[in-house]
Design a protein around this motif. Structure first.
Motif, short mmCIF file in Angstrom:
data_model
loop_
_atom_site.label_atom_id
_atom_site.label_comp_id
_atom_site.label_asym_id
_atom_site.label_seq_id
_atom_site.Cartn_x
_atom_site.Cartn_y
_atom_site.Cartn_z
N ALA A 36 -61.66 1.97 11.39
CA ALA A 36 -60.48 2.63 11.94
C ALA A 36 -60.80 4.05 12.36
N LEU A 37 -61.60 4.74 11.57
CA LEU A 37 -62.00 6.11 11.91
C LEU A 37 -62.80 6.16 13.21
N MET A 38 -63.72 5.22 13.37
CA MET A 38 -64.51 5.18 14.60
C MET A 38 -63.65 4.86 15.82
N VAL A 39 -62.70 3.95 15.66
CA VAL A 39 -61.80 3.61 16.77
C VAL A 39 -60.99 4.84 17.19
N VAL A 40 -60.47 5.58 16.22
CA VAL A 40 -59.67 6.77 16.54
C VAL A 40 -60.55 7.86 17.14
N CYS A 41 -61.77 8.01 16.67
CA CYS A 41 -62.67 9.01 17.26
C CYS A 41 -63.00 8.67 18.71
N VAL A 42 -63.26 7.40 18.98
CA VAL A 42 -63.51 6.98 20.36
C VAL A 42 -62.28 7.21 21.22
N LEU A 43 -61.12 6.89 20.68
CA LEU A 43 -59.86 7.11 21.40
C LEU A 43 -59.66 8.60 21.69
N ALA A 44 -59.97 9.45 20.73
CA ALA A 44 -59.82 10.90 20.93
C ALA A 44 -60.77 11.41 22.01
N VAL A 45 -61.98 10.90 22.04
CA VAL A 45 -62.93 11.32 23.07
C VAL A 45 -62.51 10.78 24.44
N TRP A 46 -62.01 9.56 24.46
CA TRP A 46 -61.64 8.90 25.72
C TRP A 46 -60.37 9.48 26.32
N ARG A 47 -59.30 9.58 25.53
CA ARG A 47 -57.99 9.97 26.08
C ARG A 47 -57.52 11.36 25.66
N ASP A 57 -58.91 18.79 23.71
CA ASP A 57 -59.60 19.54 22.66
C ASP A 57 -58.96 19.38 21.28
N GLU A 58 -57.64 19.42 21.22
CA GLU A 58 -56.97 19.31 19.91
C GLU A 58 -57.26 17.98 19.24
N GLU A 59 -57.13 16.92 19.98
CA GLU A 59 -57.36 15.58 19.43
C GLU A 59 -58.83 15.40 19.05
N ARG A 60 -59.71 15.90 19.87
CA ARG A 60 -61.14 15.79 19.58
C ARG A 60 -61.53 16.61 18.36
N LEU A 61 -60.97 17.81 18.25
CA LEU A 61 -61.27 18.66 17.10
C LEU A 61 -60.75 18.03 15.81
N ALA A 62 -59.53 17.50 15.85
CA ALA A 62 -58.96 16.85 14.66
C ALA A 62 -59.78 15.64 14.24
N SER A 63 -60.17 14.81 15.21
CA SER A 63 -60.95 13.61 14.85
C SER A 63 -62.36 13.98 14.38
N ALA A 64 -62.96 14.99 14.99
CA ALA A 64 -64.28 15.44 14.55
C ALA A 64 -64.22 16.03 13.15
#
Length: 148
Positions: A9-20, A23-30
């Protein structure tokens, strides 16, 4: 719950954050991915005591969530920071009351972590539409108006 569910689930959300996401979403997932990776090193298995290193990691992650929420023009980071605060409060409650069972301690922490993951996923999924609305509304925005 199988051990592979959280990393998947974490990997799916990280890919989703990078894809869609932006910066905020990417920083939170990272941040969540880094906290999980560091927690794998610091975690003491089969211990019902308060996990002090995990508390420190989760507190740092909570501070990141607050930073994102304070700078964001969207609402989802506020919920993310709230769930992060609940994670830290769960650790503190267990530290203050040794009568809380290890099962209740880790179950509560897992629930809050999955809700944090859901909020990052939600923010990432809705990012293109919401940022388009925010950018389109900048010219006509009234000072002090509530933003999405």
């Amino acid at each position: 719950m199988p051990i592979w569910v959280w990393p998947a689930a974490l990997m799916v959300v990280c890919v989703l954050a990078v894809w869609r996401g932006r910066d905020e979403e990417r920083l939170a997932s990272a941040g969540l991915l880094a906290a999980w990776a560091i927690s794998m090193v610091a975690f003491r298995a089969k211990s019902e005591d308060t996990q002090w290193p995990i508390l420190i990691i989760d507190t740092c992650l909570f501070c990141l969530y607050v930073y994102i929420a304070m700078r964001s023009r969207r609402f989802w980071p506020l919920f993310l920071a709230g769930f992060g605060l609940l994670i830290v409060a769960t650790h503190v409650a267990h530290a203050l009351d040794a009568g809380i069972s290890g099962w209740a301690y880790w179950t509560a922490a897992r629930i809050w972590n999955y809700l944090c993951l859901f909020m990052i996923g939600y923010g990432s999924w809705t990012a293109p539409k919401r940022y388009a609305e925010i950018e389109a509304g900048d010219a006509s925005e009234v000072p002090g108006a509530t933003r999405r």
